[in-house]
Write an enzyme that holds these catalytic residues in place. Structure first.
Site, PDB file in Angstrom:
ATOM      1  CB  THR A   1       7.478   3.794   3.364  1.00  0.00           C
ATOM      2  OG1 THR A   1       6.227   3.545   4.003  1.00  0.00           O
ATOM      3  CG2 THR A   1       7.471   5.211   2.813  1.00  0.00           C
TER       4      THR A   1
ATOM      5  CB  SER B   1      -0.924   0.009   1.224  1.00  0.00           C
ATOM      6  OG  SER B   1      -0.155  -0.003   2.424  1.00  0.00           O
ATOM      7  CE  LYS B   2       3.363   2.201   4.972  1.00  0.00           C
ATOM      8  NZ  LYS B   2       2.795   3.254   5.831  1.00  0.00           N
ATOM      9  CG  ASP B   3       3.870   0.660  -4.576  1.00  0.00           C
ATOM     10  OD1 ASP B   3       4.877   0.628  -3.848  1.00  0.00           O
ATOM     11  OD2 ASP B   3       3.655  -0.187  -5.469  1.00  0.00           O
TER      12      ASP B   3
ATOM     13  CB  ALA C   1       6.123   6.196  -2.439  1.00  0.00           C
TER      14      ALA C   1
END
Length: 346
Positions: free
Chosen positions: A79, A47-49, A52
């Site tokens: 992340t 989910s950190k895409d 970012a």
């Protein structure tokens, strides 16, 4: 701009629009319907895409990031991977301060993605100069032309999920979602998603998942930071020893705490029952589902969405390693190692 016929300009065009997958065997006997938002379908497998790409593009629009700059961030791994991936495509240098609690798999992957990695001790106070928070701040001060993402106190972390994850879940469930269950670390995922969903229907219950050894649950209930809550725990990307500014506690209805051991076994159970190779926090979120179900919290007409933040490949040396599980004391008469399933032919 995305092209037609599933042809894309680069991997960044693949961020978001992850699938919602129905859970079946692991929730057998539960009242209600249960769906996983499977964030490993992002190109960076987490989910950190979303944050970012969103934060970096906002920084570009505001003139904060310029060609040749260096991006600095604190991360438990995911992340960092996402920032390294975006940096490669957009042409930035990337420096990451990583917690020593992060799996060796994550750290090796970050190096492979071209990032300079500083591994910092996990079990120190947040204001200790050796903590990954303070190391990132120091590097930012010392390095001209650097930008510190600071996901723990960056409102854009929350905004990214408000503009993507929340609307996706609302559309995918056709507005029928009754509960959202999500792990809380920086708080961006749960806060942004919850804010959007609550605007559509304020009756949706938002349940955060916290770790034993973390301060978030008690802070939510009392608005007091209690250092006595803090002690070492193993789950990465879940819970905190500080209060992240990115967390909007007002949109979260309650927190549920889960143990390292239960979460690890549940992650492995998801793989064996649902065929999904998910990360440690996905096990934690599903463990919270089990505990809520045991308390009789769900009704037959409920539609529950649980966020699965990342992929199991980031935890090969941890929850999916029999040796690691045994070393933690996580195997007993009920949960035995899987070595008997391997037969070596000589």
């Amino acid at each position: 701009m995305k092209q037609s016929n599933q042809v894309f300009n680069n991997v960044l065009d693949l961020v978001g629009n992850t699938p919602l997958v129905r859970l079946n065997r692991i929730v057998s006997g539960f009242k209600g319907q249960f769906y996983a938002k499977v964030e490993s379908y992002n190109p960076g497998n987490s989910s950190k895409d979303r944050i970012a790409l969103y934060i970096i593009e906002q920084a570009e629009k505001q003139g904060i990031l310029k060609p040749g700059d260096t991006i600095i961030e604190t991360t438990s791994g995911n992340t960092g991977f996402s920032i390294a991936m975006v940096s490669i495509i957009k042409g930035y240098e990337c420096i990451l301060a990583v917690s020593s609690k992060s799996s060796t798999d994550k750290i090796e992957i970050l190096k492979t993605m071209g990032a300079k990695v500083y591994v910092c001790p996990a079990h120190v106070r947040a204001d200790d100069p050796r903590s990954y928070y303070e190391v990132a701040k120091r590097l930012h001060r010392e390095m001209k032309g650097s930008v510190y993402i600071n996901q723990y106190f960056n409102q854009l972390n929350t905004d990214a999920h408000y503009h993507s994850t929340g609307p996706e879940i609302w559309k995918q469930t056709e507005g029928r979602i009754t509960h959202l269950v999500a792990c809380s670390g920086t708080g961006g995922t749960i806060s942004g998603t919850a804010k959007y969903l609550k605007e559509q229907n304020p009756n949706i219950k938002i349940i955060g998942v916290d770790a034993y050894g973390s301060v978030l649950k008690k802070y939510h209930e009392t608005r007091e930071f209690d250092e006595k809550e803090i002690y070492p725990y193993r789950i990465e990307g879940l819970g905190k020893n500080l209060i992240p500014g990115a967390t909007n506690f007002d949109v979260i209805d309650e927190f549920v705490k889960v143990t390292d051991e239960d979460s690890a076994h549940t992650a492995r159970e998801i793989a064996k029952t649902e065929g999904m190779y998910v990360g440690y926090t996905s096990g934690a979120a599903t463990q919270a589902l089990k505990q809520l179900n045991d308390e009789g919290r769900f009704k037959q007409d409920d539609l529950v969405v649980v966020i699965y933040p990342d992929h199991g490949s980031r935890y090969v040396s941890k929850v999916y390693s029999d040796k690691w599980m045994k070393d933690q004391g996580f195997f007993d008469s009920v949960n035995q190692e899987a070595l008997e399933k391997i037969e070596y032919i000589k």
